[in-house]
Design a protein around this motif. Sequence first.
Motif, PDB file in Angstrom:
ATOM      1  N   LYS A  11     105.573  68.721 111.506  1.00  0.00           N
ATOM      2  CA  LYS A  11     104.189  69.182 111.338  1.00  0.00           C
ATOM      3  C   LYS A  11     103.290  67.969 111.194  1.00  0.00           C
ATOM      4  O   LYS A  11     103.568  67.082 110.381  1.00  0.00           O
ATOM      5  N   TRP A  12     102.248  67.905 111.998  1.00  0.00           N
ATOM      6  CA  TRP A  12     101.318  66.776 111.911  1.00  0.00           C
ATOM      7  C   TRP A  12      99.900  67.276 112.121  1.00  0.00           C
ATOM      8  O   TRP A  12      99.675  68.336 112.702  1.00  0.00           O
ATOM      9  N   ASN A  13      98.958  66.491 111.614  1.00  0.00           N
ATOM     10  CA  ASN A  13      97.560  66.890 111.657  1.00  0.00           C
ATOM     11  C   ASN A  13      96.846  66.181 112.809  1.00  0.00           C
ATOM     12  O   ASN A  13      96.898  64.953 112.923  1.00  0.00           O
ATOM     13  N   ILE A  14      96.173  66.949 113.646  1.00  0.00           N
ATOM     14  CA  ILE A  14      95.590  66.378 114.873  1.00  0.00           C
ATOM     15  C   ILE A  14      94.489  65.364 114.537  1.00  0.00           C
ATOM     16  O   ILE A  14      94.487  64.243 115.073  1.00  0.00           O
TER      17      ILE A  14
ATOM     18  N   ASN B 262      98.336  58.395 107.763  1.00  0.00           N
ATOM     19  CA  ASN B 262      99.616  59.025 108.112  1.00  0.00           C
ATOM     20  C   ASN B 262      99.374  60.487 108.493  1.00  0.00           C
ATOM     21  O   ASN B 262      99.059  61.301 107.626  1.00  0.00           O
ATOM     22  N   PRO B 263      99.547  60.821 109.749  1.00  0.00           N
ATOM     23  CA  PRO B 263      99.275  62.206 110.165  1.00  0.00           C
ATOM     24  C   PRO B 263     100.438  63.160 109.925  1.00  0.00           C
ATOM     25  O   PRO B 263     100.281  64.365 110.065  1.00  0.00           O
ATOM     26  N   ILE B 264     101.615  62.622 109.576  1.00  0.00           N
ATOM     27  CA  ILE B 264     102.796  63.477 109.442  1.00  0.00           C
ATOM     28  C   ILE B 264     102.739  64.237 108.119  1.00  0.00           C
ATOM     29  O   ILE B 264     102.633  63.647 107.049  1.00  0.00           O
ATOM     30  N   VAL B 265     102.826  65.564 108.203  1.00  0.00           N
ATOM     31  CA  VAL B 265     102.765  66.393 106.994  1.00  0.00           C
ATOM     32  C   VAL B 265     104.163  66.695 106.481  1.00  0.00           C
ATOM     33  O   VAL B 265     104.436  66.609 105.288  1.00  0.00           O
ATOM     34  N   GLN B 266     105.073  67.050 107.384  1.00  0.00           N
ATOM     35  CA  GLN B 266     106.422  67.457 106.958  1.00  0.00           C
ATOM     36  C   GLN B 266     107.341  67.477 108.173  1.00  0.00           C
ATOM     37  O   GLN B 266     106.910  67.759 109.297  1.00  0.00           O
ATOM     38  N   LYS B 267     108.620  67.187 107.903  1.00  0.00           N
ATOM     39  CA  LYS B 267     109.656  67.407 108.919  1.00  0.00           C
ATOM     40  C   LYS B 267     110.642  68.419 108.361  1.00  0.00           C
ATOM     41  O   LYS B 267     111.166  68.222 107.263  1.00  0.00           O
ATOM     42  N   LEU B 268     110.883  69.482 109.117  1.00  0.00           N
ATOM     43  CA  LEU B 268     111.758  70.564 108.654  1.00  0.00           C
ATOM     44  C   LEU B 268     113.008  70.613 109.528  1.00  0.00           C
ATOM     45  O   LEU B 268     112.909  70.705 110.757  1.00  0.00           O
ATOM     46  N   ASP B 269     114.173  70.573 108.888  1.00  0.00           N
ATOM     47  CA  ASP B 269     115.423  70.698 109.644  1.00  0.00           C
ATOM     48  C   ASP B 269     115.513  72.064 110.308  1.00  0.00           C
ATOM     49  O   ASP B 269     115.302  73.091 109.664  1.00  0.00           O
TER      50      ASP B 269
END
Length: 632
Positions: A397-400, A413-420
Amino acid sequence: MAERHHQKDQTDELADQGRRTFLKGSAAMIGAAALGACSTNQQGTPHEGFTPPAPAPATHNKHEVKPGQLDDYYGFWSGGQSGEIRILGVPSMRELKRIPVFNRDSATGWGGTDFSKDLLGNRMSGDTHHVHLSYENGTYDGRYVYVNDKAGARLARVRIATMEVDKIVDIPNSQGTHGIFPQRHKTGYVMCNSEFRTPQVNDGRDLDTPANYAAMHTAIDGETMEVKWQVMVEGNMDLAATDYKGLYSFATCYNSEGADTLEGMMAADRDRLYVFNIPEIEKAVQAGNTIKVGDSDVPVVDARGENSAYVLRVPVPKSPHGVNIDPTGNYAVASGKLSPTVTVVDINKLADAFAGKIQPRDCVVAEPEVGLGPLHTCFDDRGNAYTSIFIDSVITKWNIQKAIAQYSDASVNPIVQKLDVHYQVGHTNASMSETKEADGKWLIALCKFSKDRFLNVGMLHPENDQLVDISGERMHLVHDGPTYSEPHDCVVVRKDLIHPLKVQDRKDARFAIYEAWAKEDGVDLLTTNKMIRKGKNFVRVYMTSVAPAFFLKKFTVKKGDRVQVILTNLDNVEDLSHGFCMSNHDVNFIVNPQDTQSYTFTADKAGVYWYYCPWFCHALHLEMRGRMLVEG
Ligand code: CUK
Ligand code: CUA
């Protein structure tokens, strides 16, 4: 259930370091080798001691749809090499229906009935990847579903009123029809990409000269399903997208080298995103600035080579796959399989690039690093993007807007979360994500591998289509959805936009052929129960039914006769389908309430053959049968 409390919350993307290490083994291989290997062997089983993550805690289980309750969304799934479309309820992930498209289906008789045989000919297989609905003003108009056939270079359309295929069109000068996308401002063109470059003309005069091969970007009228025009480009085309205004369509090109081997396809540093200028192409078609290729009459705009008024080539990192447009219509997001980044193109800058005021690459406004093997991106209604990451098996998930800010200020940092996700995710899509009404509720991760997630059912495992709650700041995985081979993509559509019939309205275009036969024979489909001999070796059998009876109890033919059964179901009751199965003759088809279907077969054996209704319709369903007497 108590043990659940002792297990880790798998929504924490860093929860399972063991699993992370296990996946890194594949990521460490060179990119293309790892991508290829996932379809062969090396990740087949987790290492010893691997503990599957726990399901999400009960507080997130709002996806549960209790018995008797309805889902909020229709999910339209492609069926891959099964050749079909599936309908799932979301969020329950219950499979509600399969719509046969390019495949033969025993249950409905699709591929055997006269109507479907006319559409399919003798081709009974297909490979559906991409399902998209028709649009009006940037959202779904609830009329049609379009789906590609990669195997046979065809586009099919399902009429939502009946949830049956009503048209299939062959795409000329094409192989590997892969990405498709309808225009979004109205039901206009459905744009279709050829993934495979071929000789143009492909009739044997030119064979082993890959440098000369080319590919077609084809416009099909979504209303008439006529092929209107094609644009010929030098590179292959993978995924397709359209803007929201009817100005542009897009195609990713992962083989700008024009190579015919894997090594050759990875030679260049950059590939490209093709942008097609639809008004300019239409002008060229109208002015006759086109060519004809092979025996097709479709006008072709030859746009090979340099950028032109018709086609712009935006350089993007190697081997792009997905291209997706955000719900504001401002950004196109392309993903490069061999680069850990996605490329954000500002659609509003494209006009200046076409005009030569800026370079095509100047339209790129962000290139955030999202993970190894990014494939596809979907969106919520809050400015966030969700990219499927194949090698890492995560959704990022990243913010445009933050990604755009990062492009000039590396501290953002645009990255919000990484989900497996589990595992090797291909497409991802979110509720209403392909419309301006994206609502950020649910996300589907279409995972190619399921490995340890389900009971072992033999060598072929189910796919795993996982449901993710994206309504909050953090994503939560809430459901594992096993599916049969092999969904590639899905769209999740609000249920108030979809209104299928419950009983046939007898206005379907399919009825024209039955009405024509009835007129020719001077009979009425609703009242006639008799056999009519049409020639030395051809009979028509008109028949009606009401549960639990066919109103023709027997008919007599001669060995070798072609027999056309035209069956009308007079029941006017929701869910009361009948069907017709002729024993030992490979004849089996459905007739829904108030519907008519026809099927033609050869009575090639003398004797008595029972026909029966295969759909359990009544307490006396087993008595619903009759006899065909075949004179030797
Ligand atoms: S897809 Cu067709 S190869 Cu990523 Cu759209 Cu699976
Ligand atoms: Cu009609 Cu069973």
